[in-house]
Design a protein around this motif. Structure first.
Motif, PDB file in Angstrom:
ATOM      1  N   UNK A 132       0.798  -1.212   0.000  1.00 11.16           N
ATOM      2  CA  UNK A 132       0.000   0.000   0.000  1.00 11.16           C
ATOM      3  C   UNK A 132       0.830   1.260   0.000  1.00 11.16           C
ATOM      4  N   UNK A 133       0.193   2.314   0.454  1.00 13.01           N
ATOM      5  CA  UNK A 133       0.758   3.656   0.435  1.00 13.01           C
ATOM      6  C   UNK A 133       1.082   4.051   1.872  1.00 13.01           C
ATOM      7  N   UNK A 134       2.367   4.174   2.178  1.00 13.54           N
ATOM      8  CA  UNK A 134       2.777   4.418   3.560  1.00 13.54           C
ATOM      9  C   UNK A 134       2.214   5.729   4.092  1.00 13.54           C
ATOM     10  N   UNK A 135       2.182   6.786   3.282  1.00 14.77           N
ATOM     11  CA  UNK A 135       1.682   8.075   3.764  1.00 14.77           C
ATOM     12  C   UNK A 135       0.181   8.023   4.041  1.00 14.77           C
ATOM     13  N   UNK A 136      -0.560   7.352   3.178  1.00 19.35           N
ATOM     14  CA  UNK A 136      -2.007   7.240   3.400  1.00 19.35           C
ATOM     15  C   UNK A 136      -2.304   6.382   4.636  1.00 19.35           C
TER      16      UNK A 136
END
Length: 190
Positions: free
Chosen positions: A97-101
């Motif tokens: 996935x997207x670490x920031x999200x």
């Protein structure tokens, strides 16, 4: 942006005023306006995340690091609320996935947990997994969610907070949906 720059310049001009009695109330007003601009920027950012979300990145994400980074980021707020932190992080819990999200998910949940424990309590942060799935969990010892509103808590603009926007949990749900995940809430009033 231009408004923040103008306020900064105004604050510097106020510092040079010879009359200290006139300076202080003017400085307070500048601080209030700066705070309101930041609040509106956050609101706009949250709204855009819901209305026009950026597609998530797809890379291996260590969920223990995600929650660990968020807990470290809000460490001062945890201490200020006199909240005890309980960690239960399993190792090797990776999601694609997207670490920031995913950090945004954890941050929104931690902020909500702190909001319901103004006089102290315990914040539980967990990461786990099995052969089929991995998960992260945030828990608190706040008053719980009234069952009559449980179905609405992830709806945009639904809030029980006097100054809330109702976007925090809506964003959580949106990001989890983008990651083909699911949300489970375990709560009881009181």
């Amino acid at each position: 942006n231009a408004a923040v720059l103008e306020l900064h310049l105004l604050g510097r001009a106020i510092e040079r005023l010879p009359d200290a009695a006139a300076r202080e109330p003017m400085k307070r007003r500048v601080t209030i306006v700066e705070s309101e601009i930041k609040r509106l920027e956050r609101l706009l950012t949250d709204f855009l995340e819901l209305a026009r979300p950026r597609a998530p990145q797809r890379e291996p994400v260590d969920l223990a690091r995600v929650i660990g980074d968020v807990v470290e980021l809000v460490g001062e707020a945890i201490a200020a609320h006199h909240v005890e932190l309980s960690r239960d992080f399993a190792s090797d819990c990776f999601a694609c996935g997207d670490v920031e999200k995913l950090k945004q998910v954890a941050l929104n949940l931690v902020v909500n947990a702190l909001d319901v424990m103004p006089d102290g309590g315990t914040l539980r942060a967990g990461v786990g997994g099995d052969a089929n799935e991995v998960w992260m969990a945030i828990g608190d010892t706040g008053p719980g969610v009234d069952p009559s509103i449980l179905a609405e808590i992830f709806d945009p603009f639904f809030t029980t907070k006097a100054a809330g926007t109702g976007l925090g949990l809506a964003i959580v749900r949106k990001i989890v949906d983008q990651h083909s995940g699911r949300i489970a809430v375990d709560t009881k009033k009181g």
